[in-house]
Design an enzyme around this catalytic site. Structure first.
Site, PDB file in Angstrom:
ATOM      1  N   CYS A  34     -19.419  22.405   0.493  1.00 50.58           N
ATOM      2  CA  CYS A  34     -18.127  23.224   0.816  1.00 50.58           C
ATOM      3  C   CYS A  34     -16.819  22.604   0.691  1.00 50.58           C
ATOM      4  O   CYS A  34     -16.862  21.362   0.512  1.00 50.58           O
ATOM      5  CB  CYS A  34     -18.343  23.826   2.240  1.00 50.58           C
ATOM      6  SG  CYS A  34     -19.760  24.587   2.589  1.00 50.58           S
ATOM      7  N   ASP A 457      22.678  11.757 -13.692  1.00 43.53           N
ATOM      8  CA  ASP A 457      22.292  12.856 -14.096  1.00 43.53           C
ATOM      9  C   ASP A 457      23.462  13.913 -13.378  1.00 43.53           C
ATOM     10  O   ASP A 457      23.624  13.926 -12.214  1.00 43.53           O
ATOM     11  CB  ASP A 457      21.185  13.841 -13.764  1.00 43.53           C
ATOM     12  CG  ASP A 457      20.921  15.028 -14.550  1.00 43.53           C
ATOM     13  OD1 ASP A 457      20.648  15.240 -15.500  1.00 43.53           O
ATOM     14  OD2 ASP A 457      21.430  16.025 -13.684  1.00 43.53           O
TER      15      ASP A 457
END
Length: 498
Positions: A34, A457
């Site tokens: 599971c 940037d």
């Protein structure tokens, strides 16, 4: 991979969704495995084993739980963080390289012998590359069984199995029932059927800030390639066996993906690329916990939890976008890219015609569902065929694009997720017209590096200033050490702050 029993058991006992995909719970008394969040009763300690992969659990003779469907869990976030051979191998297996090129092809892409690769994967994942690919084939087969009306033989070969018998045996072994029984059990959930149309759910670890993802993609969308309509992102795909289109709609706990494929063998790579594009295998709790420790970012993290890094379905496309986007606005870059795409006479997306089965046969008997006609980005070879006038940019930048395309076309530069990040970065920087910003942007968006900052940037610097952070590149770079190893996510937040 070492499994800490106590930590894993506590996660299972509390049904903690954050650990889905990190490991799998095997219950020896029932013979099933599971996901950690399975709603079933917590098994007794003496009946529990933990596995690093579904393939390892299957190798131990366990079948998948039909209640929690562990094969549909998000992937482990460590494959985004890790740039080592095992991480690269897992990304390539997810992209279907084993099905297309076999284990020799996978080993060649990674630069290791088959034996050594098997040994490394076995040590980390509890299963070799063939078993890992087999587990993926089983999942692909289940999706096709439950969501299409294709015959079982067609599904077997589309999922990558070598024979119908191998397909039948694997489905029985993994799911505990035959393919026909699996279809009957889930028939009422079957999605819309069309020519090559498949609808499925892509799970993620919450939270997911869907609006931020859609906003980012919308302002960079290119006519004929991708678009955002309402709350759905649409885009064309260039896949190993043909073209495709996808519509991605974020929902609670999953993203609904409607795929239209010219060749159903491309289902697994299409799913892997869509997951990568939306960063669905990330661990947002870990990311946000680190970034929230910085008082400057804490309010943004609290207001917008689950920010992801929009990535890429095509490394070459992202490289072209990065080069064109150097030192110009997003709007200007979009205009130039639109002109470049228009300069190439794209054929119509094959997904607009009858879907080809795995043997190349047409299946015109299925209802025909025309899409929006979106197409994948130019290939390297196609870009090399664009005339000078089609570029609409300075000569130096045009030649940088052509040099990049030649390197990708001749195989000397690998821009796909299984490539070596460090080696690819060095080769990129050796190309004319590519500097640290471009290489960093690609590392973040094309290669999935979660720890990239772009301190030079302009938008990053503006975002930093807006949050009261230093906006000098060198000072900001030093300050950002506190955000490791999640500086890519901090970069996205700085862009939003700008």
């Amino acid at each position: 991979m070492e499994m800490d029993f106590e930590r894993c058991y506590r996660a299972v006992d509390s049904r903690d969704q954050r650990f889905d995909g990190w490991f799998y719970t095997g219950v020896t008394s029932t013979g099933i495995y599971c996901r950690p969040s399975c709603p079933a009763t917590t098994p007794k300690r003496q009946n529990v084993r933990f596995f690093p992969s579904a393939a390892a659990a299957q190798g131990a003779g366990l079948r998948a739980c039909r209640r929690c469907r562990p094969d549909a869990a998000p992937g482990s976030p460590q494959w985004d963080v890790r740039a080592d051979v095992v991480g690269r191998a897992m990304r390539l297996i997810a992209d279907g390289v084993v099905d297309r090129d076999g284990i020799p092809g996978l080993a060649a892409r990674l630069g290791y012998t088959e034996r050594h690769l098997h040994r490394m994967l076995r040590a980390e994942m509890g299963a070799g590359p063939l078993a890992l690919a087999r587990a993926q084939r089983a999942q692909t087969a289940r999706i096709l069984i439950e969501t299409t009306g294709l015959g079982m033989a067609e599904i077997a070969f589309a999922a990558g199995f070598g024979s119908v018998r191998q397909f039948n045996d694997t489905v029985r072994e993994v799911y505990g029932i035959s393919p026909s029984e699996l279809r009957t059990a889930r028939g009422r959930h079957r999605g819309p059927i069309g020519a090559g149309t498949i609808t499925l759910r892509l799970a993620y670890r919450p939270p997911l800030h869907a609006r931020a993802l859609l906003d980012f993609l919308a302002v960079r969308a290119l006519p004929g390639l991708d678009e955002v309509r309402d709350t759905t992102y649409h885009r064309g795909l260039r896949l190993p066996h043909g073209a495709g289109e996808v519509a991605l709609t974020p929902a609670d706990g999953h993203v609904v993906a409607t795929l239209r494929l010219a060749d159903l063998r491309d289902l697994a790579p299409a799913v892997a690329r869509c997951r990568r594009l939306l960063d669905l295998d990330a661990d947002p709790a870990a990311v946000d916990a680190t970034l929230a420790e910085d008082p400057a970012l804490a309010p943004a993290v609290a207001a917008e939890p689950g920010i992801r890094v929009p990535r890429a379905v095509d490394g070459f496309e992202m490289a072209v976008r990065a080069i064109i986007g150097q030192q110009i606005s997003v709007t200007s870059a979009r205009t130039t890219l639109t002109r470049l795409l228009a300069a190439h006479d794209h054929p119509r997306n094959p997904a607009d015609h009858e879907v080809a089965g795995p043997d190349g046969a047409q299946t015109p008997d299925q209802p025909h569902d025309h899409g929006s006609g979106l197409r994948g980005f130019l290939s390297a070879e196609e870009l090399l065929g664009v005339p000078d006038a089609g570029f609409g940019m300075p000569v130096g930048r045009r030649e940088s694009l052509r040099t990049l395309a030649r390197a990708v076309a001749d195989g000397s530069l690998d821009l796909e997720p299984g490539g070596d990040r460090e080696e690819t970065g060095r080769r990129l920087l050796a190309l004319p017209g590519i500097g640290p910003w471009t290489a960093g942007y690609l590392a973040m968006r094309a290669f999935g590096d979660p720890d990239v900052l772009l301190p030079t940037d302009l938008a990053v610097r503006r975002g930093a200033a807006a949050l009261g952070l230093p906006d000098d590149p060198k000072t900001l770079d030093s300050y950002a050490d506190r955000w490791r190893p999640w500086r890519s996510y901090a970069t996205i937040r700085l862009w939003r702050a700008a």
